[in-house]
Structure formats: structure tokens, C-alpha cells
Design an enzyme around this catalytic site. Sequence first.
Site, PDB file in Angstrom:
ATOM      1  N   GLU A   1       0.810  -1.209   0.000  1.00  0.00           N
ATOM      2  CA  GLU A   1       0.000   0.000   0.000  1.00  0.00           C
ATOM      3  C   GLU A   1       0.843   1.259   0.000  1.00  0.00           C
ATOM      4  O   GLU A   1       2.003   1.255   0.405  1.00  0.00           O
ATOM      5  CB  GLU A   1      -0.928   0.020   1.201  1.00  0.00           C
TER       6      GLU A   1
ATOM      7  N   HIS B   1     -13.037   0.887  -0.022  1.00  0.00           N
ATOM      8  CA  HIS B   1     -13.661   1.178   1.271  1.00  0.00           C
ATOM      9  C   HIS B   1     -13.465   2.632   1.656  1.00  0.00           C
ATOM     10  O   HIS B   1     -12.662   3.336   1.068  1.00  0.00           O
ATOM     11  CB  HIS B   1     -13.101   0.265   2.370  1.00  0.00           C
TER      12      HIS B   1
ATOM     13  N   GLN C   1      -5.616   5.801   0.213  1.00  0.00           N
ATOM     14  CA  GLN C   1      -4.840   4.590   0.458  1.00  0.00           C
ATOM     15  C   GLN C   1      -4.951   3.732  -0.799  1.00  0.00           C
ATOM     16  O   GLN C   1      -6.030   3.254  -1.135  1.00  0.00           O
ATOM     17  CB  GLN C   1      -5.384   3.828   1.666  1.00  0.00           C
TER      18      GLN C   1
END
Length: 146
Positions: free
Chosen positions: A43, A84, A60
Site C-alpha cells: 500500500e 472502502h 490509500q
Amino acid sequence: MLTRIDHIGIACFDLDKTVEFYRATYGFEVFHSEVNEEQGVREAMLKINGTSDGGASYLQLLEPTREDSAVGKWLKKNGEGVHHIAFGTADVDTDSEAIRDKGVRVLYEEPRTGSMGSRITFLHPKDCHGVLTELVTAAPSSPTEH
């Protein structure tokens, strides 16, 4: 309870290419990067701005390190895109219990370690109008940029 949008998680097939898109298009730079073996992701956190509670808001970017990871399965089914939304909270343990008491399924029995040493848990998307929702308590001291 919730103090800010901590980050928006975006699943991608190629982290380096996606980082370059956000850098070239919007001028966002990588604030932090890591590999989370437990979650099977590589990430990059791109800092968007600081917030009044001392936290920050990020994008992210998530690239799976293995096909059987949650992000790997999601990418295979849905392709690249918003995975998300995460809300910041001063106390993920207390707030996730309060939300559980309201009938929302909390995916982890106990919060886990997330990006930059944070404590995290997720709420079931079927209980959140189709949105995978993460609750995040930032680590006591934020890491420096790297």
C-alpha cells in the site's frame, strides 16, 4: 464518536502506476508505504490534508500481494476502484462496540494493526448500505514521510 474521513481505500492492479497517476494528475505524494503481510497488500498512503483533530486525510492505494487476499478477491470480482471508506476515531475499541450494539456486524472480534501502526476494524458492507467501512485510531505518534 467519528472525527473525520481518515482515508478512502482504492484497490489497484499496479501500485506504482497508480501512484504515478495521482502524482502526475493531482500532485499527491506518497506519505507512507508498507506491505501488510496479514492483509496481503502492498500500500501507499497519499496525504491529502491535515485535520483539526491532529489527524489527516489520505488516499490509500492497495495492490494485493496474493490472489487470495481480501483485496485480491475484490479486484478479481470488481476491478479497480473505491474499495472502502475509513473514518477516524479516538477509540476504535469503544466505538466499534457501540456500533455493534446498534446491530451492525463488526468484522474483527478485536481491532487489528493497520497502516502506520494504527488500530483498525471493519464494518460489514451489507449493514452499511453496500459500503465496506473501516474505523481507524491513528498510532500515538505519526511516522515521518517515507
